[in-house]
Design an enzyme around this catalytic site. Structure first.
Site, short mmCIF file in Angstrom:
data_model
loop_
_atom_site.label_atom_id
_atom_site.label_comp_id
_atom_site.label_asym_id
_atom_site.label_seq_id
_atom_site.Cartn_x
_atom_site.Cartn_y
_atom_site.Cartn_z
N PRO A 289 -17.82 -21.46 85.17
CA PRO A 289 -18.04 -21.14 86.60
C PRO A 289 -19.48 -20.71 86.85
O PRO A 289 -19.96 -19.76 86.21
CB PRO A 289 -17.05 -20.00 86.86
CG PRO A 289 -16.72 -19.44 85.51
CD PRO A 289 -16.85 -20.55 84.54
N ASN B 111 -25.86 -23.31 79.93
CA ASN B 111 -26.08 -22.71 78.62
C ASN B 111 -27.55 -22.67 78.19
O ASN B 111 -27.86 -22.21 77.09
CB ASN B 111 -25.27 -23.46 77.56
CG ASN B 111 -23.78 -23.28 77.73
OD1 ASN B 111 -23.33 -22.28 78.29
ND2 ASN B 111 -23.00 -24.24 77.27
N SER C 159 -28.94 0.53 85.42
CA SER C 159 -27.85 0.87 84.50
C SER C 159 -27.48 -0.33 83.63
O SER C 159 -26.38 -0.42 83.11
CB SER C 159 -26.61 1.31 85.31
OG SER C 159 -25.56 1.68 84.47
N HIS D 157 -18.89 -18.13 77.37
CA HIS D 157 -19.22 -19.55 77.57
C HIS D 157 -18.56 -20.44 76.52
O HIS D 157 -18.25 -21.60 76.81
CB HIS D 157 -20.74 -19.73 77.53
CG HIS D 157 -21.42 -19.35 78.81
ND1 HIS D 157 -22.41 -20.11 79.40
CD2 HIS D 157 -21.25 -18.28 79.63
CE1 HIS D 157 -22.82 -19.53 80.51
NE2 HIS D 157 -22.13 -18.39 80.67
N ASP E 233 -27.32 -5.14 86.80
CA ASP E 233 -26.85 -3.84 87.27
C ASP E 233 -28.06 -2.91 87.27
O ASP E 233 -28.26 -2.11 86.35
CB ASP E 233 -25.76 -3.34 86.32
CG ASP E 233 -25.12 -2.04 86.78
OD1 ASP E 233 -25.53 -1.52 87.84
OD2 ASP E 233 -24.21 -1.55 86.08
N HIS F 205 -20.88 -7.87 83.80
CA HIS F 205 -22.20 -7.92 84.42
C HIS F 205 -22.84 -6.53 84.52
O HIS F 205 -23.96 -6.39 85.00
CB HIS F 205 -22.11 -8.53 85.83
CG HIS F 205 -21.77 -9.99 85.81
ND1 HIS F 205 -21.53 -10.72 86.96
CD2 HIS F 205 -21.65 -10.85 84.78
CE1 HIS F 205 -21.26 -11.97 86.63
NE2 HIS F 205 -21.33 -12.08 85.31
N ARG G 16 -21.86 -12.80 76.51
CA ARG G 16 -21.92 -13.99 77.37
C ARG G 16 -21.70 -15.26 76.54
O ARG G 16 -21.04 -16.20 76.98
CB ARG G 16 -23.29 -14.04 78.06
CG ARG G 16 -23.45 -15.22 79.01
CD ARG G 16 -24.80 -15.19 79.68
NE ARG G 16 -25.01 -16.34 80.56
CZ ARG G 16 -26.09 -17.11 80.59
NH1 ARG G 16 -27.11 -16.83 79.76
NH2 ARG G 16 -26.18 -18.12 81.40
#
Length: 592
Positions: free
Chosen positions: A426, A358, A513, A328, A510, A456, A324
């Site tokens: 976004p 952030n 998982s 970013h 998720d 994700h 991530r």
């Protein structure tokens, strides 16, 4: 001057000019100045109009060479050709020379209209030799080309090369100069460079085409952008572009795009010829490559890989955070490690790191640790931007996820702005339209959007990122997002985010998982169990929903391969290479 200082009146004038005159007004004046032509006006009238524009622009002699070139450009061909090879130090000098040429031309025109008998008794005034305003000299006559004394032009031992650019003769090393636009369009080269970086990183094969375009341009009439023309009055549509050697040229629309970007900043200032030359150079410079450090720091990637394996094995959940962090970083100013900065001279402490998107990022100390390990081996060689990209890949691999190529050679940015992070990253509340626009602005398509959203499948989030879907969707209290599965929403409200004010509870993106890089995320999205509004938005487009279905019914191996391609593409967004940016000593601070 008063006591060696500018007179107070001039200081007040400059202050008023800076405060109340719009920059667009200055650009309009510059455009008028650069496009001013003598036409049918007399030299005197042309000179007066030119001087008036100079006064309005407050030119005070700091760019005389530019103004002389502009004045020469506006002259009619009959005068221009008579004075073009002469050197002038002032506008007044070239003005007086033009007056003399104008007088000669009028006299010649008058003589041509007289009977032959009359011409025979007329005496033509003596012509100048060398400088138009030459004076007597004991050495005799003056060199026409170089203005030296005592020899003819054909015997000159100090001749200068001349090139033709956009119909104008220039002495190499004189009118052509580095940073020509520094005062008249300061951002020109930066705008071109940014455009090239953004486009070429996604289509590197175009670099060769743009280099070839420059070559073909310069070999016909000089480097004057004549190769770009579709039509000229003399040749109609039979321009260079349609000639056999040029029928396979590419890059015309690319040059048009650069021109539009530059014109938006400085209308009528930057030539197409200069754009072609700068684009050719900048497109070649933008070259990330595999094993960039193979010769200058051979152990760099191995050191990073070993550090990641050692740490992520003990803290696998950090892999999602580092992935991530890379995302970013790339979406703001490109992949330049600007997300790591604590402070920059221009924004102080208001860097990307403190922006709302952030504030839940993790992994900064991890990157610092990797940087220290690499610096111990090769001080000042490996960029923080490359470390972020390599760490993201290696950490995912350690957890059993996909491997992808990471070309290196990025350099670190020196700017970081919190407001830019807010504008470019976004948010999880994005609808399909805003997602499409956001990704397209970075050179990413809808397939990239779907594949990168697949990240994700690992990691966690916090309640504020999605709680509005549970409690006040569209700002109406008690309304729940209808695109969210009711049973899933109820479970989130009773077991996870029990209040809209919950800022600390973490939730798997998720469920069941979240530590495994698989296709489960896409299966949940189709069941309306994607955690974020942006996840659900992927099903509102026939194109993206179809792509998700293809992934779900395909193999994990295929997903890994396609995800890797999308990650490699994302890692090339607006990268800084060559001499742009720096190699930071410490990732959290620009070099002093």
């Amino acid at each position: 001057m008063v006591g060696g200082q500018p007179h107070p009146c001039f200081q007040l004038k400059n202050l008023i000019r800076q405060r109340y005159l719009l920059e667009t007004y200055r650009h309009e004046l510059l455009s008028k100045l650069y496009n001013l032509r003598k036409g049918i006006k007399s030299v005197m009238a042309y000179y007066d109009e030119f001087q008036q524009l100079m006064l309005k622009l407050d030119h005070q002699g700091e760019q005389v060479s530019h103004d002389i070139v502009n004045f020469k450009v506006g002259l009619n061909k009959d005068i221009f050709t008579r004075i073009t090879l002469h050197k002038f130090d002032t506008i007044d000098g070239i003005f007086h020379a033009d007056l003399e040429v104008e007088r000669d031309l009028k006299e010649n025109s008058f003589m041509a209209s007289q009977p032959e008998a009359t011409k025979a008794v007329q005496k033509h005034p003596p012509r100048y030799e060398g400088k138009l305003n030459s004076t007597s000299n004991p050495k005799g006559f003056q060199c026409f080309k170089y203005q030296g004394w005592g020899h003819k032009a054909s015997e000159c031992t100090n001749q200068r090369n001349i090139i033709l650019r956009e119909g104008i003769f220039y002495f190499l090393g004189e009118e052509l100069q580095l940073n020509f636009y520094a005062k008249i369009c300061p951002q020109a080269e930066k705008i071109i460079q940014n455009y090239v970086q953004k486009q070429i990183t996604n289509a590197p094969s175009l670099a060769a085409a743009l280099l070839r375009l420059h070559f073909h341009d310069c070999f016909v009439r000089g480097c004057d952008a004549s190769v770009l023309l579709n039509f000229t009055p003399s040749t109609k549509n039979q321009t260079e572009k349609v000639a056999v050697p040029n029928q396979t040229l590419r890059g015309f629309s690319f040059i048009d795009g650069v021109k539009r970007a530059v014109e938006a900043e400085c209308p009528g200032v930057v030539s197409c010829a200069d754009i072609v030359a700068l684009v050719a150079r900048d497109s070649v410079v933008v070259t990330l490559q595999l094993n960039f450090y193979a010769k200058i720091c051979p152990q760099a990637e191995k050191i990073i890989q070993n550090y990641v394996q050692k740490q992520i094995t003990n803290a696998p959940s950090l892999a999602a955070a580092l992935l991530r962090l890379h995302f970013h970083d790339c979406f703001v100013r490109g992949c330049d490690a600007s997300v790591l900065l604590n402070f920059t001279p221009s924004t102080k402490n208001q860097t990307e790191k403190v922006a709302v998107p952030n504030q839940t990022l993790r992994g900064f100390s991890f990157i610092d640790g990797v940087k220290r390990a690499v610096e111990a081996e090769c001080p000042g060689v490996v960029s923080c931007a490359d470390i972020v990209a390599l760490v993201a890949r290696d950490s995912v691999v350690v957890t059993g996820g996909p491997y992808w190529n990471v070309p290196t050679g990025r350099r670190d940015g020196r700017e970081s702005n919190a407001s830019e992070a807010l504008a470019n990253i976004p948010p999880p509340t994005s609808n399909f339209s805003s997602l499409q626009t956001s990704f397209a602005s970075k050179g990413l398509d809808l397939k990239d959007l779907v594949l990168l959203s697949g990240a994700h499948t690992i990691g966690i989030s916090h309640c504020p990122s999605f709680s509005s879907r549970l409690y006040n969707f569209t700002g109406i209290w008690g309304k729940q997002d209808p695109s969210l599965d009711r049973e899933y929403a109820a479970n989130l409200k009773t077991k996870k985010c029990k209040s809209i004010n919950d800022n600390t509870t973490i939730v798997e993106m998720d469920p069941g998982s979240s530590g495994k890089f698989d296709l489960s995320y896409f299966q949940l999205v189709l069941k309306r169990k994607g955690l974020f509004q942006s996840d659900a938005a992927l099903t509102t487009s026939a194109t993206t929903k179809s792509l998700i279905n293809q992934l779900v019914h395909g193999s994990l191996k295929q997903f890994y391969a396609e995800f890797g391609v999308a990650m490699e593409k994302m890692g090339k967004i607006e990268v800084k290479t060559g001499s742009v940016g720096e190699i930071r000593k410490h990732c959290a601070a620009v070099n002093s």
